[in-house]
Design a protein around this motif. Structure first.
Motif, PDB file in Angstrom:
ATOM      1  N   THR A 155     -32.370 -12.161  -7.526  1.00  0.00           N
ATOM      2  CA  THR A 155     -33.641 -12.873  -7.739  1.00  0.00           C
ATOM      3  C   THR A 155     -33.415 -14.314  -8.203  1.00  0.00           C
ATOM      4  OG1 THR A 155     -33.794 -12.033 -10.019  1.00  0.00           O
ATOM      5  CG2 THR A 155     -34.867 -10.736  -8.293  1.00  0.00           C
ATOM      6  N   GLU A 156     -32.210 -14.805  -8.038  1.00  0.00           N
ATOM      7  CA  GLU A 156     -31.884 -16.151  -8.525  1.00  0.00           C
ATOM      8  C   GLU A 156     -32.767 -17.226  -7.891  1.00  0.00           C
ATOM      9  OE1 GLU A 156     -28.028 -19.214  -8.842  1.00  0.00           O
ATOM     10  OE2 GLU A 156     -27.776 -17.171  -8.065  1.00  0.00           O
ATOM     11  N   ARG A 157     -32.997 -17.125  -6.589  1.00  0.00           N
ATOM     12  CA  ARG A 157     -33.820 -18.136  -5.903  1.00  0.00           C
ATOM     13  C   ARG A 157     -35.247 -18.122  -6.449  1.00  0.00           C
ATOM     14  NH1 ARG A 157     -34.160 -18.167   0.585  1.00  0.00           N
ATOM     15  NH2 ARG A 157     -32.020 -18.912   0.287  1.00  0.00           N
ATOM     16  N   LEU A 158     -35.816 -16.947  -6.626  1.00  0.00           N
ATOM     17  CA  LEU A 158     -37.178 -16.819  -7.154  1.00  0.00           C
ATOM     18  C   LEU A 158     -37.272 -17.396  -8.558  1.00  0.00           C
ATOM     19  CD1 LEU A 158     -39.987 -15.073  -6.557  1.00  0.00           C
ATOM     20  CD2 LEU A 158     -39.032 -13.674  -8.385  1.00  0.00           C
ATOM     21  N   GLU A 159     -36.332 -17.028  -9.413  1.00  0.00           N
ATOM     22  CA  GLU A 159     -36.375 -17.461 -10.810  1.00  0.00           C
ATOM     23  C   GLU A 159     -36.217 -18.972 -10.931  1.00  0.00           C
ATOM     24  OE1 GLU A 159     -34.873 -13.745 -13.459  1.00  0.00           O
ATOM     25  OE2 GLU A 159     -33.297 -14.775 -12.352  1.00  0.00           O
ATOM     26  N   GLN A 160     -35.353 -19.550 -10.126  1.00  0.00           N
ATOM     27  CA  GLN A 160     -35.128 -20.997 -10.207  1.00  0.00           C
ATOM     28  C   GLN A 160     -36.311 -21.783  -9.657  1.00  0.00           C
ATOM     29  OE1 GLN A 160     -31.365 -21.949  -8.336  1.00  0.00           O
ATOM     30  NE2 GLN A 160     -30.173 -21.202 -10.068  1.00  0.00           N
ATOM     31  N   THR A 201     -46.548 -12.295  -8.298  1.00  0.00           N
ATOM     32  CA  THR A 201     -47.216 -12.880  -7.136  1.00  0.00           C
ATOM     33  C   THR A 201     -48.283 -13.879  -7.566  1.00  0.00           C
ATOM     34  OG1 THR A 201     -46.852 -10.890  -5.794  1.00  0.00           O
ATOM     35  CG2 THR A 201     -48.604 -12.383  -5.091  1.00  0.00           C
ATOM     36  N   ALA A 202     -49.099 -13.493  -8.534  1.00  0.00           N
ATOM     37  CA  ALA A 202     -50.158 -14.385  -9.000  1.00  0.00           C
ATOM     38  C   ALA A 202     -49.575 -15.668  -9.587  1.00  0.00           C
ATOM     39  CB  ALA A 202     -51.022 -13.673 -10.040  1.00  0.00           C
ATOM     40  N   HIS A 203     -48.493 -15.530 -10.332  1.00  0.00           N
ATOM     41  CA  HIS A 203     -47.852 -16.697 -10.943  1.00  0.00           C
ATOM     42  C   HIS A 203     -47.331 -17.664  -9.875  1.00  0.00           C
ATOM     43  CE1 HIS A 203     -45.319 -19.000 -13.777  1.00  0.00           C
ATOM     44  NE2 HIS A 203     -44.410 -18.961 -12.816  1.00  0.00           N
ATOM     45  N   ILE A 204     -46.594 -17.143  -8.903  1.00  0.00           N
ATOM     46  CA  ILE A 204     -45.999 -18.031  -7.911  1.00  0.00           C
ATOM     47  C   ILE A 204     -47.041 -18.551  -6.917  1.00  0.00           C
ATOM     48  CG2 ILE A 204     -43.763 -16.906  -8.154  1.00  0.00           C
ATOM     49  CD1 ILE A 204     -44.165 -15.453  -5.623  1.00  0.00           C
ATOM     50  N   LEU A 205     -48.112 -17.769  -6.723  1.00  0.00           N
ATOM     51  CA  LEU A 205     -49.160 -18.229  -5.810  1.00  0.00           C
ATOM     52  C   LEU A 205     -49.841 -19.477  -6.356  1.00  0.00           C
ATOM     53  CD1 LEU A 205     -50.598 -17.753  -3.174  1.00  0.00           C
ATOM     54  CD2 LEU A 205     -52.079 -16.086  -4.306  1.00  0.00           C
ATOM     55  N   ARG A 206     -50.010 -19.556  -7.658  1.00  0.00           N
ATOM     56  CA  ARG A 206     -50.587 -20.754  -8.263  1.00  0.00           C
ATOM     57  C   ARG A 206     -49.738 -21.983  -7.917  1.00  0.00           C
ATOM     58  NH1 ARG A 206     -51.208 -16.977 -12.533  1.00  0.00           N
ATOM     59  NH2 ARG A 206     -53.396 -16.559 -13.051  1.00  0.00           N
ATOM     60  N   GLN A 207     -48.428 -21.837  -8.044  1.00  0.00           N
ATOM     61  CA  GLN A 207     -47.548 -22.955  -7.759  1.00  0.00           C
ATOM     62  C   GLN A 207     -47.548 -23.299  -6.273  1.00  0.00           C
ATOM     63  OE1 GLN A 207     -43.692 -22.909  -9.643  1.00  0.00           O
ATOM     64  NE2 GLN A 207     -42.721 -24.037  -7.970  1.00  0.00           N
TER      65      GLN A 207
END
Length: 295
Positions: free
Chosen positions: A269-274, A192-198
């Motif tokens: 989780t393909e969408r998340l990873e990509q 969550t923290a990683h993707i929130l930054r983006q």
């Protein structure tokens, strides 16, 4: 930036309270401070705090109890998220919300994607789906993360239950025909923290699109396989005496419970990873890391 975090004493909330700290001023609210069973009070809390981001891991998670406690399940899992989303929309804030594989019926012979047709088979899943739909209807900027089979080194969960039972009983009977991806609460929080930054950067650049992403560990196992992994690692660690000698695989029909469970809880989780340039770790490697911290 001000981040309002609900459910900070829960498994995922406890981890989020730590992983979100580098992103801004985290207001970690427990149930008494942000009670999702009191939507009016929750609305006043959000209005008072005026956050830039709301992260909502709090939920009604008593799957079996929800079958006879439908009103409270929907109040917490559907009405409260709607209130959070409405307030986020008013303030142009971002809402991060967590959902579940239980929005699906588990009949697919492959991991479910974000675009698959939902069809929950129990009240808990129905309430979580209603929460997703309520958030989407408000038009607020949102990120909905669906996860499954969550465990942690603290709180009440399958990992803690199996460790207790393995210390008490020589023989265990565990369901073997339900398949999913056990997911460590810390993995959810760190991701969550990683993707929130983006996402925050995307919002600044006006290229953010709200949506749903599946967030689980990689790989798959059954509850029986999960239990075997827990006991095997516990034996290797040697931190507590274990009586358990046999873990028998049993069908779901041999362990009747009030709420029906999906047989297939796997999520792609393909969408998340990509989108976020991630590689999710295997469920067993994450389990080992979690249990190493319990030594």
């Amino acid at each position: 930036m001000k981040i309002l975090l609900t459910g900070c004493s829960g498994q995922v909330g406890w981890e989020l309270a730590r992983t979100l700290l580098p992103l801004g001023d985290v207001i970690a609210a427990n149930r008494s401070e942000a009670d999702l069973s009191d939507p009016d009070g929750l609305r006043r809390t959000v209005q008072k705090l005026n956050p830039d981001v709301i992260v909502n891991p709090a939920a009604y998670t008593a799957v079996d109890k929800a079958e006879t406690d439908r009103d409270l399940a929907f109040l917490v899992n559907a009405e409260a998220p709607r209130v959070l989303a409405e307030e986020a929309a008013k303030k142009s804030a971002l809402l991060v919300h967590y959902s579940t594989d239980y929005v699906f019926d588990g009949t697919k012979n492959a991991p479910s994607t974000e675009d698959d047709v939902t069809h929950p088979v129990n009240v808990y899943g129905q309430s979580k789906l209603a929460g997703e739909q309520a958030i989407q209807a408000t038009g607020a900027d949102h990120l909905i993360l669906r996860t499954s089979w969550v465990y942690a080194a603290r709180g009440q969960n399958f990992l803690k239950t199996i460790l207790r039972l393995a210390a008490e009983r020589e023989e265990l009977n565990i369901v073997a025909d339900q398949i999913g991806s056990p997911t460590w609460a810390r993995l959810i929080a760190e991701t969550t923290a990683h993707i929130l930054r983006q996402i925050l950067l995307e919002r600044q650049q006006d290229v953010f699109n709200s949506g749903i992403y599946n967030l689980t560990s990689a790989g798959e196992t059954s509850w029986h396989g999960f239990a075997q992994g827990i006991v095997e690692i516990a034996r290797q660690q040697g931190v507590q005496p274990l009586k358990n000698r046999v873990i028998n695989p049993i069908p779901t029909t041999a362990y009747p419970v009030p709420a029906k469970r999906p047989l297939n809880s796997r999520l792609s989780t393909e969408r998340l990873e990509q989108h976020f340039d991630l590689k999710m770790p295997s469920w067993d490697s994450a389990l080992r890391l979690c249990m190493e911290e319990m030594v």
